[in-house]
Design a protein around this motif. Structure first.
Motif, mmCIF file in Angstrom:
data_model
loop_
_atom_site.group_PDB
_atom_site.id
_atom_site.type_symbol
_atom_site.label_atom_id
_atom_site.label_comp_id
_atom_site.label_asym_id
_atom_site.label_seq_id
_atom_site.Cartn_x
_atom_site.Cartn_y
_atom_site.Cartn_z
ATOM 1 N N PRO A 1 1.120 -1.335 -0.015
ATOM 2 C CA PRO A 1 0.021 -0.177 -0.074
ATOM 3 C C PRO A 1 1.265 1.103 -0.168
ATOM 4 O O PRO A 1 1.973 1.688 0.576
ATOM 5 C CB PRO A 1 -1.163 -0.283 1.198
ATOM 6 C CG PRO A 1 0.258 -0.695 2.372
ATOM 7 C CD PRO A 1 0.932 -1.584 1.046
ATOM 8 N N ASP B 1 -6.637 -5.622 -4.520
ATOM 9 C CA ASP B 1 -6.363 -4.896 -3.156
ATOM 10 C C ASP B 1 -7.833 -5.125 -2.598
ATOM 11 O O ASP B 1 -7.549 -4.604 -0.704
ATOM 12 C CB ASP B 1 -6.858 -3.366 -4.175
ATOM 13 C CG ASP B 1 -6.241 -3.243 -5.416
ATOM 14 O OD1 ASP B 1 -4.952 -2.628 -4.289
ATOM 15 O OD2 ASP B 1 -6.661 -2.926 -6.160
ATOM 16 N N ILE C 1 -3.698 4.882 4.515
ATOM 17 C CA ILE C 1 -3.520 3.931 3.338
ATOM 18 C C ILE C 1 -4.000 4.111 1.955
ATOM 19 O O ILE C 1 -5.546 3.988 1.813
ATOM 20 C CB ILE C 1 -3.972 2.259 4.231
ATOM 21 C CG1 ILE C 1 -3.462 2.415 5.760
ATOM 22 C CG2 ILE C 1 -3.747 1.047 3.677
ATOM 23 C CD1 ILE C 1 -4.976 1.308 6.284
ATOM 24 N N LEU D 1 -4.878 1.858 -1.346
ATOM 25 C CA LEU D 1 -4.666 0.600 -2.275
ATOM 26 C C LEU D 1 -4.686 0.809 -3.740
ATOM 27 O O LEU D 1 -6.387 1.070 -4.085
ATOM 28 C CB LEU D 1 -5.539 -0.116 -1.752
ATOM 29 C CG LEU D 1 -4.048 -1.216 -0.282
ATOM 30 C CD1 LEU D 1 -5.277 -2.010 0.850
ATOM 31 C CD2 LEU D 1 -3.344 -2.023 -0.725
#
Length: 93
Positions: free
Chosen positions: A57, A82, A68, A70
């Motif tokens: 990530p 993901d 975060i 992804l």
């Protein structure tokens, strides 16, 4: 490399991840911690599962918050990989 998910598939998977949102072809979560030390400790916990999955990530630390992000860069968008990583990282909270 996994195949790109359709918009309907993305929305369906997001429904199971209440802390995550869709933003700019990526899924993102911002987590809050007591202080900077706890935020960094969380980031350190991300290393092992990310390495094991071979899916890393993008992370942003701002004092007691960790964002975060992804996306599957090689595929050019969101894939099952993901969402699998989001589920794994959500268990670390």
């Amino acid at each position: 490399m996994s195949g790109l998910l359709s918009p309907a598939e993305i929305q369906s998977q997001l429904a199971a991840l209440p802390d995550w949102t869709l933003e700019d072809n990526a899924i993102k979560a911002t987590l809050s911690f007591k202080d900077f030390i706890e935020a960094v400790q969380f980031v350190n916990q991300v290393v092992a599962p990310a390495e094991a999955a071979g899916h890393h990530p993008d992370l942003y630390i701002s004092y007691n918050k960790v964002t975060i992000s992804l996306t599957t860069h090689d595929a050019g968008g969101l894939t099952q990989q993901d969402f699998a990583m989001a589920k794994t990282l959500s268990t670390l909270q």
